[in-house]
Structures are given as structure tokens and as C-alpha cells.
Write an enzyme that holds these catalytic residues in place. Sequence first.
Site, short mmCIF file in Angstrom:
data_model
loop_
_atom_site.label_atom_id
_atom_site.label_comp_id
_atom_site.label_asym_id
_atom_site.label_seq_id
_atom_site.Cartn_x
_atom_site.Cartn_y
_atom_site.Cartn_z
CG ASP A 1 49.19 31.05 44.58
OD1 ASP A 1 49.96 31.65 45.35
OD2 ASP A 1 47.96 31.18 44.63
CD GLU B 1 47.11 38.57 40.54
OE1 GLU B 1 46.32 38.46 39.57
OE2 GLU B 1 47.18 37.73 41.46
#
Length: 426
Positions: free
Chosen positions: A164, A393
Site C-alpha cells: 500500500d 502483520e
Amino acid sequence: MNHDEMIRHARQVLSDNDRGTYTVPTHGLYPFQWNWDSALSALGFAHYDEPRAWLEIETLLAHQWDDGMVPHIIFHQPDDGYFPGPDVWSTGREVPTTGITQPAVAGFAVRRIFDRARDRALAEEKARAMLPKIHAWHRWFYRCRDPQGTGLVAIVHPWESGRDNSADWDAAFERVPTEGVGSFTRRDTSHANPAHRPTDEQYKRYIWLVQKFRSLGWDTSKMHDASPFLVVDPGFNAILIRACEDTADLAARLGMEEIAAESRAMAEKGIEALETLWHEPLGQYVCYDRAIGAPIESPSVGGILTAFAPIPHHRAAALVRRIETLAKSCNYLIPSHDPTHAAFDGPCYWRGPVWLIVNYMVADGLARAGQGEIVPRIIGDCLRLIETSGFAEYHDPITAEPCGGPHFTWTAAMVIEILNTCEMAA
Ligand code: GLC
């Protein structure tokens, strides 16, 4: 933690994030179904529950658009813990989805799960039903994201890349305006440390693009030419090429000749075109800014992820040398950005941290290319990170700090996959 304990723990993460027919990446931060998370997470399920693995991908493909696109998020149930939610996207779907896509790793996952399946009848039934859908998605990519027929597809939003906030997008992203973006409240920074997340300025641009595409009525055939952000990402293309190759192989075995031939042709054209993204001084592939027609000289892991595709052997060997160089400036491979580069930021999302899914795909590709010597190091670092810091994550490649969201589905799935795949864990 020994390996059995690790697997037990990982299965617990998957089960906690299981919503019956799909998984959420992690409770709180990401409360819906994400495209490539699901495809990769299915690999974890497949080791102990094949029907559940197939179901994960089946649910994803059930929300494919009529034009072939498979959306990046499916908002199965309302949840106000995430921004931008369905009302911002406003794609008009019965079960709301976003209107952009994500890396096309599902074709690879289907083939891998098929190859290892113990329930052969189920695998054949599922693969037969899924291949035409996956193929339609691949065709959509080359039709709508490569209108000039170059062999390489472009992304129109950084979120499509799956990486992202990579530094790769910084310069191109400057051209995305922020005018007309109303005020909004981000939700990600209340679930995760804001220092691990993108800036507010970046968020405004993300939203500007969403509003732009919404103004086109989500006609995906118009988005490529209308987007001020148009980047060719080597990692994204490599995943698509690999998925086309895997689809071709599997379709041929199932007697689906037309899909096989078309997929093979797309993969071959992609591989040839990928060569134009090679950057000799950096010793890796780099992105290309299609809006201005120039390479983006940014040393990110996107250019190393190309190892996942059937690239020429000398390129795979060069990528190993590149990874060895990166290893000199970090403690854990593979940093998502070169630690010696000015844009590197160890704990920040895609600007430095290690992501297990990336390590897995790079290791898999290098092993296939006969460059397996470095694989134990890459995979060993994954396991050391989990042992030290848990199923986060992503992890800081210098300090091993766990970053982003905790208790993460695809991180856990990769651990199950790695530990059950002797050639990798060896
Ligand atoms: C972030 C990641 C993306 C992932 C999503 C859900 O947006 O950048 O790759 O799919 O989280 O885990």
C-alpha cells in the site's frame, strides 16, 4: 516454541479469524475479506481442512464482477471499524465490495492446493469450477489494465499492489490531487500504532482516487486512462504471470484446452515484457511510471518478488545476489525496502518491514529456478521472527519488532505452509 506448538498457535489464529465462509486478515484492523489474503491463507487451511481451503477461495470468487474483476475487499457484514467502508466506495453491489483489485495470486493457490490435495475428487470438482473464473479475471487484467497490449498491467491505486504505502509510489502519488476530499476519520490508526501506518496526506490521496473512480460509475474499462496514478509494478505482474502459468498447467491437465492455451500465451508475453523492468545498476527489477513514461528507481521488494514468475535463470541468480546484499544491512530477510536507501523506515508498513507472504513467494520462485541455496535463510528468518515476536502483520527487519495488526491470518497461514513443506523448512 517448537514446530508443533507453532503450528497449533497458527491454527488458533486462523480459527479466531474464521468467519465461516471466509477469514478476516485480523480482528479490528481489517474486519472483512481481502482478496490476496484469502488466496494465500487457503494454503494454510489446506494442510488440515481441504474443504475449508477451497471454500475460502470459492467465497472470494463468488463476488467477482461481471467484467471479470475480482475485488480487493468484500464487505460481507457491516463494521464501522474500517475506513473507507462500503458507503465511500459505493460500487452498487448487493454484497458491497471495493471497485479495485489486488494481486492475482488465486490461480497459483488453486494449483498448489490441487497438486497436494488428498481428496482428489473434491480438488478436481473445485478446480474445474474455479479455473474459468480465474481465467476471466486474468483476461480482465490484460484487457483493462494493459489497453496498449504491452504485456504488462498497470495498477491505478496503490492499494491494488498490496504494498500500500511503498516508497515506489511516492513520486507518482504526488500527482494525485487532494482537492475535493472532504474530512474523514481514519480507523486504522486506532487499531495500530500510527507510526506503523501511512500518513494523513497519503490517505487523502487514496480517497481522491476512490472518488475519481466512483465518478466514472465504476466502469473498470475507463479507469486505466482516467487515473493520474498509473504504475507498472514488477511484483504485481510477476504474480499475475505465475498465476497464468499455473492456470495454463492445471487447465491442460483437466482438458480445458482453450483456457490452457490463452493462459500460456498471456504468461509468455508477460515474461518477455518483464525484462523491460530490469534495472542493471540496482541489480533488480523496478516499477515503471506509465503516466509519464519513466522507470521508478526505487529499491523495494516489489522488484525482488519477480522471482515468483518464471524469469530467466540469470535474472534469478542476480536477485539472489541482490538479497545477499540486503542481508548485510538487516537482521531479517527480506526487508520491503533497501535499508541503505533514504526512504527506508524499519517499522513502517511497506517501507521497510518483512512480510512473511513476500518471503514465501520469493523463496518458492527461487527454489523453482534452481536458486534454492538461499531459501533456508529466507524461511529461517520467517520462523525466527515468529518465535521472537509472534504472528504480527509485519516485522521490523532490524529489531524484529512486531508491527501493524496482531494475530494475523496470512502470517499464521504461511507458518503452517512453511512448516508442513519439508523442502522449505529444511
Ligand atoms: C494491508 C496490506 C495489504 C493486505 C491488507 C489486509 O492493506 O497492505 O496487502 O491485503 O492489509 O491484510
